[in-house]
Design a protein around this motif. Structure first.
Motif, PDB file in Angstrom:
ATOM      1  N   SER A   1       8.039 -15.141  58.940  1.00 53.72           N
ATOM      2  CA  SER A   1       8.003 -14.447  57.747  1.00 53.72           C
ATOM      3  C   SER A   1       6.739 -14.440  56.971  1.00 53.72           C
ATOM      4  O   SER A   1       6.564 -15.622  56.580  1.00 53.72           O
ATOM      5  CB  SER A   1       9.469 -14.296  56.729  1.00 53.72           C
ATOM      6  N   VAL A   2       5.841 -13.549  56.230  1.00 56.16           N
ATOM      7  CA  VAL A   2       5.084 -13.472  55.399  1.00 56.16           C
ATOM      8  C   VAL A   2       5.434 -12.758  54.604  1.00 56.16           C
ATOM      9  O   VAL A   2       5.780 -11.209  54.458  1.00 56.16           O
ATOM     10  CB  VAL A   2       4.059 -12.669  56.050  1.00 56.16           C
ATOM     11  N   THR A   3       5.124 -12.640  52.614  1.00 49.01           N
ATOM     12  CA  THR A   3       5.841 -12.841  51.310  1.00 49.01           C
ATOM     13  C   THR A   3       4.005 -12.834  51.028  1.00 49.01           C
ATOM     14  O   THR A   3       3.771 -13.875  50.509  1.00 49.01           O
ATOM     15  CB  THR A   3       6.603 -13.166  50.477  1.00 49.01           C
ATOM     16  N   ALA A   4       3.560 -11.470  50.243  1.00 54.36           N
ATOM     17  CA  ALA A   4       2.200 -11.759  49.715  1.00 54.36           C
ATOM     18  C   ALA A   4       2.982 -10.799  48.566  1.00 54.36           C
ATOM     19  O   ALA A   4       4.156  -9.770  48.056  1.00 54.36           O
ATOM     20  CB  ALA A   4       1.498 -10.248  50.347  1.00 54.36           C
ATOM     21  N   LYS A   5       2.382 -10.910  47.372  1.00 56.32           N
ATOM     22  CA  LYS A   5       2.160 -10.525  46.090  1.00 56.32           C
ATOM     23  C   LYS A   5       1.579  -9.867  45.486  1.00 56.32           C
ATOM     24  O   LYS A   5      -0.206 -10.689  45.875  1.00 56.32           O
ATOM     25  CB  LYS A   5       3.172 -10.986  45.291  1.00 56.32           C
ATOM     26  N   ALA A   6       0.733  -8.755  44.661  1.00 56.94           N
ATOM     27  CA  ALA A   6      -0.344  -8.898  44.409  1.00 56.94           C
ATOM     28  C   ALA A   6       0.018  -7.664  43.224  1.00 56.94           C
ATOM     29  O   ALA A   6       0.961  -7.283  43.203  1.00 56.94           O
ATOM     30  CB  ALA A   6      -0.372  -7.717  45.586  1.00 56.94           C
ATOM     31  N   SER A   7      -0.684  -7.863  42.152  1.00 57.91           N
ATOM     32  CA  SER A   7      -1.188  -6.559  41.468  1.00 57.91           C
ATOM     33  C   SER A   7      -1.937  -5.362  41.309  1.00 57.91           C
ATOM     34  O   SER A   7      -2.994  -5.360  42.474  1.00 57.91           O
ATOM     35  CB  SER A   7      -1.895  -7.447  40.266  1.00 57.91           C
TER      36      SER A   7
ATOM     37  N   PRO B   1      -5.360   4.995  33.600  1.00 58.36           N
ATOM     38  CA  PRO B   1      -5.324   3.978  34.928  1.00 58.36           C
ATOM     39  C   PRO B   1      -3.893   3.524  34.394  1.00 58.36           C
ATOM     40  O   PRO B   1      -3.088   3.616  33.686  1.00 58.36           O
ATOM     41  CB  PRO B   1      -5.703   2.911  35.464  1.00 58.36           C
ATOM     42  N   LEU B   2      -3.108   3.468  36.078  1.00 58.80           N
ATOM     43  CA  LEU B   2      -1.544   2.898  36.001  1.00 58.80           C
ATOM     44  C   LEU B   2      -0.975   1.623  37.090  1.00 58.80           C
ATOM     45  O   LEU B   2      -1.802   1.671  38.135  1.00 58.80           O
ATOM     46  CB  LEU B   2      -0.697   4.022  36.345  1.00 58.80           C
ATOM     47  N   ASP B   3      -0.541   0.699  36.416  1.00 58.44           N
ATOM     48  CA  ASP B   3      -0.128  -0.704  36.723  1.00 58.44           C
ATOM     49  C   ASP B   3       0.606  -0.527  37.419  1.00 58.44           C
ATOM     50  O   ASP B   3       1.805  -0.098  37.109  1.00 58.44           O
ATOM     51  CB  ASP B   3      -0.332  -1.500  35.903  1.00 58.44           C
ATOM     52  N   GLY B   4       0.435  -1.654  38.548  1.00 52.52           N
ATOM     53  CA  GLY B   4       2.423  -1.660  39.201  1.00 52.52           C
ATOM     54  C   GLY B   4       1.545  -3.587  39.879  1.00 52.52           C
ATOM     55  O   GLY B   4       0.741  -3.744  39.785  1.00 52.52           O
ATOM     56  N   LYS B   5       3.354  -4.159  40.498  1.00 56.02           N
ATOM     57  CA  LYS B   5       3.628  -5.604  40.755  1.00 56.02           C
ATOM     58  C   LYS B   5       3.586  -4.690  42.410  1.00 56.02           C
ATOM     59  O   LYS B   5       4.904  -3.741  41.929  1.00 56.02           O
ATOM     60  CB  LYS B   5       4.108  -6.394  40.134  1.00 56.02           C
ATOM     61  N   VAL B   6       3.310  -5.777  42.974  1.00 56.69           N
ATOM     62  CA  VAL B   6       4.021  -5.800  44.469  1.00 56.69           C
ATOM     63  C   VAL B   6       4.511  -6.564  45.432  1.00 56.69           C
ATOM     64  O   VAL B   6       3.709  -7.753  45.324  1.00 56.69           O
ATOM     65  CB  VAL B   6       2.402  -3.954  45.375  1.00 56.69           C
ATOM     66  N   VAL B   7       4.966  -7.028  46.065  1.00 59.78           N
ATOM     67  CA  VAL B   7       6.195  -7.858  46.617  1.00 59.78           C
ATOM     68  C   VAL B   7       6.443  -7.102  47.754  1.00 59.78           C
ATOM     69  O   VAL B   7       6.891  -6.382  48.527  1.00 59.78           O
ATOM     70  CB  VAL B   7       6.884  -8.917  46.309  1.00 59.78           C
ATOM     71  N   ALA B   8       5.631  -7.601  48.939  1.00 61.30           N
ATOM     72  CA  ALA B   8       5.311  -7.101  50.250  1.00 61.30           C
ATOM     73  C   ALA B   8       6.028  -8.362  51.582  1.00 61.30           C
ATOM     74  O   ALA B   8       5.402  -9.738  51.095  1.00 61.30           O
ATOM     75  CB  ALA B   8       4.787  -6.351  50.632  1.00 61.30           C
ATOM     76  N   THR B   9       6.538  -7.930  52.276  1.00 59.50           N
ATOM     77  CA  THR B   9       7.402  -8.849  52.881  1.00 59.50           C
ATOM     78  C   THR B   9       7.929  -8.621  54.211  1.00 59.50           C
ATOM     79  O   THR B   9       8.165  -7.382  54.785  1.00 59.50           O
ATOM     80  CB  THR B   9       9.036  -9.551  52.294  1.00 59.50           C
TER      81      THR B   9
ATOM     82  N   SER C   1       9.713  -5.131  57.341  1.00 60.17           N
ATOM     83  CA  SER C   1       9.010  -5.105  56.909  1.00 60.17           C
ATOM     84  C   SER C   1       9.954  -4.470  55.279  1.00 60.17           C
ATOM     85  O   SER C   1      10.945  -4.116  55.386  1.00 60.17           O
ATOM     86  CB  SER C   1       8.302  -3.840  57.052  1.00 60.17           C
ATOM     87  N   ASN C   2       9.117  -4.559  54.449  1.00 60.87           N
ATOM     88  CA  ASN C   2       9.738  -4.382  53.073  1.00 60.87           C
ATOM     89  C   ASN C   2       8.935  -4.333  52.032  1.00 60.87           C
ATOM     90  O   ASN C   2       8.384  -5.305  51.818  1.00 60.87           O
ATOM     91  CB  ASN C   2      10.974  -4.691  52.378  1.00 60.87           C
ATOM     92  N   ILE C   3       8.820  -3.022  51.284  1.00 62.96           N
ATOM     93  CA  ILE C   3       7.759  -3.369  49.940  1.00 62.96           C
ATOM     94  C   ILE C   3       8.290  -2.727  49.007  1.00 62.96           C
ATOM     95  O   ILE C   3       8.857  -1.902  49.310  1.00 62.96           O
ATOM     96  CB  ILE C   3       6.380  -2.833  50.447  1.00 62.96           C
ATOM     97  N   GLU C   4       8.147  -3.302  47.581  1.00 63.67           N
ATOM     98  CA  GLU C   4       9.264  -3.266  46.668  1.00 63.67           C
ATOM     99  C   GLU C   4       7.231  -2.692  45.779  1.00 63.67           C
ATOM    100  O   GLU C   4       6.577  -4.121  45.489  1.00 63.67           O
ATOM    101  CB  GLU C   4      10.011  -4.452  45.877  1.00 63.67           C
ATOM    102  N   ILE C   5       7.632  -2.167  44.660  1.00 62.37           N
ATOM    103  CA  ILE C   5       6.836  -1.859  43.739  1.00 62.37           C
ATOM    104  C   ILE C   5       7.449  -1.759  42.277  1.00 62.37           C
ATOM    105  O   ILE C   5       7.825  -1.276  42.162  1.00 62.37           O
ATOM    106  CB  ILE C   5       5.844  -0.510  44.539  1.00 62.37           C
ATOM    107  N   SER C   6       7.004  -2.289  41.500  1.00 65.64           N
ATOM    108  CA  SER C   6       7.125  -2.464  39.919  1.00 65.64           C
ATOM    109  C   SER C   6       5.818  -1.396  39.693  1.00 65.64           C
ATOM    110  O   SER C   6       5.397  -1.535  39.745  1.00 65.64           O
ATOM    111  CB  SER C   6       7.585  -3.481  39.713  1.00 65.64           C
ATOM    112  N   GLY C   7       6.557  -1.600  38.042  1.00 62.37           N
ATOM    113  CA  GLY C   7       5.209  -1.424  36.991  1.00 62.37           C
ATOM    114  C   GLY C   7       5.039   0.555  36.486  1.00 62.37           C
ATOM    115  O   GLY C   7       6.345   1.167  37.711  1.00 62.37           O
ATOM    116  N   GLU C   8       4.012   0.924  36.594  1.00 65.38           N
ATOM    117  CA  GLU C   8       3.891   2.427  35.935  1.00 65.38           C
ATOM    118  C   GLU C   8       4.074   2.551  37.469  1.00 65.38           C
ATOM    119  O   GLU C   8       3.992   3.864  36.980  1.00 65.38           O
ATOM    120  CB  GLU C   8       2.585   2.278  35.020  1.00 65.38           C
ATOM    121  N   VAL C   9       3.305   2.622  38.178  1.00 60.58           N
ATOM    122  CA  VAL C   9       2.652   2.963  39.168  1.00 60.58           C
ATOM    123  C   VAL C   9       4.111   3.073  40.354  1.00 60.58           C
ATOM    124  O   VAL C   9       4.193   3.439  41.501  1.00 60.58           O
ATOM    125  CB  VAL C   9       1.715   2.452  40.069  1.00 60.58           C
ATOM    126  N   GLY C  10       4.528   1.985  40.454  1.00 58.13           N
ATOM    127  CA  GLY C  10       5.985   1.486  41.191  1.00 58.13           C
ATOM    128  C   GLY C  10       7.243   2.983  41.580  1.00 58.13           C
ATOM    129  O   GLY C  10       7.223   3.132  41.850  1.00 58.13           O
TER     130      GLY C  10
END
Length: 118
Positions: free
Chosen positions: A39-45, A60-68, A81-90
């Motif tokens: 399992s690989v989980t990556a977090k990014a802005s 510009p729109l910001d967000g946070k990404v968590v991909a597993t 696989s799953n990707i969650e995107i939060s914030g304005e761009v989410g």
């Protein structure tokens, strides 16, 4: 691994704008064993901005990404696989049905290159 993850271009999936990835910065990567592989989980802005050709000119729109992703390394394939995107761009990216498939296809392509299949 973080460098590879940072090459994904999520904002380019937005039709009309903001359609350019201004920043995709990986903040954490966690790799561990899972019941059916690795399992690989990556977090990014993430920051998306409008290109010169975008239909919608937005700031510009910001967000946070968590991909597993769960990998079957023996078969060199992604099993989950799953990707969650939060914030304005989410809200924008999460509403597109192709976002999950795009991210999974991109990850499978990178994995296949890592395995020497491409």
């Amino acid at each position: 691994m973080a460098e590879s993850i940072a090459t994904i271009k999520l904002c380019e999936e937005l039709p009309g704008g903001p359609d350019r990835t201004k920043k995709f910065e990986v903040t954490a990567v966690d790799v561990c064993t899972a019941a059916n592989g690795v399992s690989v989980t990556a977090k990014a802005s993430l920051t998306c901005e409008a290109s010169s050709g975008a239909f919608f000119k937005t700031p510009p729109l910001d967000g946070k990404v968590v991909a597993t992703v769960t990998l079957d390394m023996g078969a060199c394939r992604i099993t989950e696989s799953n990707i969650e995107i939060s914030g304005e761009v989410g809200g924008l990216l999460s509403s597109l049905p192709q976002t999950q498939q795009f991210a999974r296809s991109w990850a499978q392509y990178r994995l296949s290159r890592f395995c020497g299949l491409q």
